[in-house]
Scaffold this motif. Structure first.
Motif, PDB file in Angstrom:
ATOM      1  N   CYS A   3       0.858  -1.186   0.000  1.00  0.00           N
ATOM      2  CA  CYS A   3       0.000   0.000   0.000  1.00  0.00           C
ATOM      3  C   CYS A   3       0.894   1.237   0.000  1.00  0.00           C
ATOM      4  O   CYS A   3       1.810   1.354   0.802  1.00  0.00           O
ATOM      5  N   CYS A  43       1.987   2.797   5.690  1.00  0.00           N
ATOM      6  CA  CYS A  43       0.999   1.722   5.787  1.00  0.00           C
ATOM      7  C   CYS A  43       1.677   0.374   5.594  1.00  0.00           C
ATOM      8  O   CYS A  43       1.845  -0.390   6.538  1.00  0.00           O
ATOM      9  N   ARG A  52       0.692  -2.327   4.096  1.00  0.00           N
ATOM     10  CA  ARG A  52      -0.080  -3.569   3.996  1.00  0.00           C
ATOM     11  C   ARG A  52       0.277  -4.259   2.675  1.00  0.00           C
ATOM     12  O   ARG A  52       0.419  -3.593   1.647  1.00  0.00           O
ATOM     13  N   HIS A  99      -7.205   2.339   3.055  1.00  0.00           N
ATOM     14  CA  HIS A  99      -6.798   3.625   2.505  1.00  0.00           C
ATOM     15  C   HIS A  99      -7.515   3.925   1.197  1.00  0.00           C
ATOM     16  O   HIS A  99      -7.784   5.080   0.882  1.00  0.00           O
ATOM     17  N   PHE A 123       0.218   4.280   0.735  1.00  0.00           N
ATOM     18  CA  PHE A 123      -0.075   5.321   1.726  1.00  0.00           C
ATOM     19  C   PHE A 123       1.080   5.391   2.725  1.00  0.00           C
ATOM     20  O   PHE A 123       1.604   4.353   3.147  1.00  0.00           O
ATOM     21  N   CYS A 131      -4.314  -0.207   0.039  1.00  0.00           N
ATOM     22  CA  CYS A 131      -5.035  -1.232   0.791  1.00  0.00           C
ATOM     23  C   CYS A 131      -6.498  -0.799   0.876  1.00  0.00           C
ATOM     24  O   CYS A 131      -6.830   0.346   0.642  1.00  0.00           O
TER      25      CYS A 131
HETATM   26 ZN   LIG Z   1      -2.836   1.276   3.337  1.00  0.00          ZN
END
Ligand SMILES: [Zn+2]
Ligand SMILES: [Zn+2]
Length: 397
Positions: A323, A328, A330, A361, A325, A358
């Motif tokens: 991910c 993050c 993930r 997000h 972001f 993800c």
């Molecule tokens: Zn994320």
């Protein structure tokens, strides 16, 4: 029944504002008693209807389904009435105690659970269990019943389990169930595994409550199972979630507020979903164009195409790795490719317009809590107020 109806009319026409506190309280006692009698009488009729199989004449396969349709109640409520009717019939002492007001319907439900565990042993213990129900609070009775079940449960009871998923009004769903030890342990372990993995993602924007995390985790587990390739097929296809969106509302929804219901977007079992959700679902999907006439009769069905082809997805994984972001991380199996400019608005499905996000997000971006753009070919995120969001290791000290 007509006497009952006029008694109810009288009840409804009472001016409660002129009643004293004592009168109101004693009214309440009477009503509680009446409710218990109603419950037993409903049970008697439900049980008799079930014996007669009256529901089959209307094409229903069970009395619960017939009741749910007739009274427009949730299937789980109707099933509860049928269960209660069967239980009351099989527990004459308990039913009598309910009518005489000695025990509450919550206590009856507990006793019914005990009876489910071992009907034969229950008939021998019914008197003493009802006695316990007369004197103990519901909480204490729970302990007594649990201990009794533990001592008397048939082998079959240990295996018994049920789960109800009921779509409710407003495009949501309610989950209720009773699971055996093994399923409970597997579920708790799986939910915890998802939550532990999320804690490791070190996501600073994550302010969700534990209950919310569990619900998200359950969604994630089901999502990943549906996405996995080794699944069995049904009628030649792997089961998948189908979203129906009309093209016009997709175009309109780009700037629509996140919570507004989009008239043109539906999930088959839940009903209408919001415009923001419709856009999120369609960000990466297999799309089949179906042209319909005004009465929604299909005129032409096009070829199904995947919005993000596998080779672009692979390139995206190489660039974003997880991910995108900030903080993050993930893993890709938890992520979807997000179109910065949605494809329905002419945004290309190319690396220069895609960001790996993800589910959590992805949702936040579509609900406009954050925004993302590509600067020099890399994703850059902003808060809703326009300030830049940096990863902790890139943020100025
Ligand atoms: Zn994320
Ligand atoms: Zn998206």
């Amino acid at each position: 029944m007509s006497t009952l109806r006029s008694a109810l009319d009288e009840l409804r026409s009472t001016d409660i504002l002129v009643l004293s506190d004592e009168q109101l309280a004693s009214d309440l006692d009477e009503l509680e008693h009446a409710t218990r009698v109603f419950e037993v009488e409903r049970g008697r009729r439900v049980a008799e209807l079930e014996r007669r199989g009256a529901y089959a004449r209307d094409g229903h396969l069970s009395l619960a389904s017939w009741l749910a349709a007739r009274h427009r109640v949730e299937p789980s409520t109707a099933a509860g009435h049928v269960r209660m009717a069967r239980a009351l019939e099989a527990m004459p002492v308990a039913a009598e105690a309910l009518v005489s007001g000695d025990v509450s319907s919550s206590a009856i439900t507990l006793l019914a659970h005990a009876r489910d565990a071992s009907p034969d042993a229950f008939s021998r213990s019914e008197e003493s269990l009802v006695d316990a129900a007369r004197t103990l609070s519901v909480d204490h009775l729970k302990d007594v019943v649990a201990r009794w079940r533990h001592d008397h449960a048939d082998d079959a009871d240990e295996d018994r389990q049920e789960l109800f998923v009921t779509p409710t009004l407003g495009g949501r769903g309610r989950l209720a169930g009773d699971l055996n030890a093994e399923t409970t342990q597997v579920l708790v372990t799986a939910l915890r595994a998802v939550q532990d993995a999320e804690v490791r993602s070190n996501d600073r924007t994550d302010t969700r409550s534990p209950a919310r995390r569990r619900a998200d985790a359950l969604g994630e587990i089901c999502r990943q199972w549906l996405d996995s390739s080794g699944r069995p097929t049904v009628a030649g296809e792997r089961p998948h979630v189908i979203v129906t969106i009309d093209l016009e509302s997709l175009g309109r929804s780009e700037n629509a507020p996140g919570t507004a219901r989009s008239a043109g977007a539906r999930l088959p079992d839940v009903g209408a979903i919001s415009a923001a959700h419709a856009l999120m679902w369609s960000c990466d999907a297999q799309v089949t164009r179906v042209i319909t006439d005004a009465a929604s009769r299909p005129l032409d069905v096009g070829r199904t195409t995947r919005i993000t082809p596998p080779w672009i997805r692979k390139a995206l994984l190489v660039r974003d790795k997880s991910c995108a972001f900030p903080d993050c991380g993930r893993p890709p199996s938890w992520c979807d490719p997000h179109h910065v400019v949605h494809w329905t608005n002419g945004g290309p499905t190319a690396l220069s317009n895609l960001v790996l996000l993800c589910r959590r997000h992805h949702r936040l971006i579509h609900h406009k809590r954050f925004s993302v753009e590509l600067v020099d070919g890399l994703p850059r995120f902003r808060r809703a107020d326009g300030t830049a969001l940096e990863a902790a290791d890139r943020a100025p000290p």
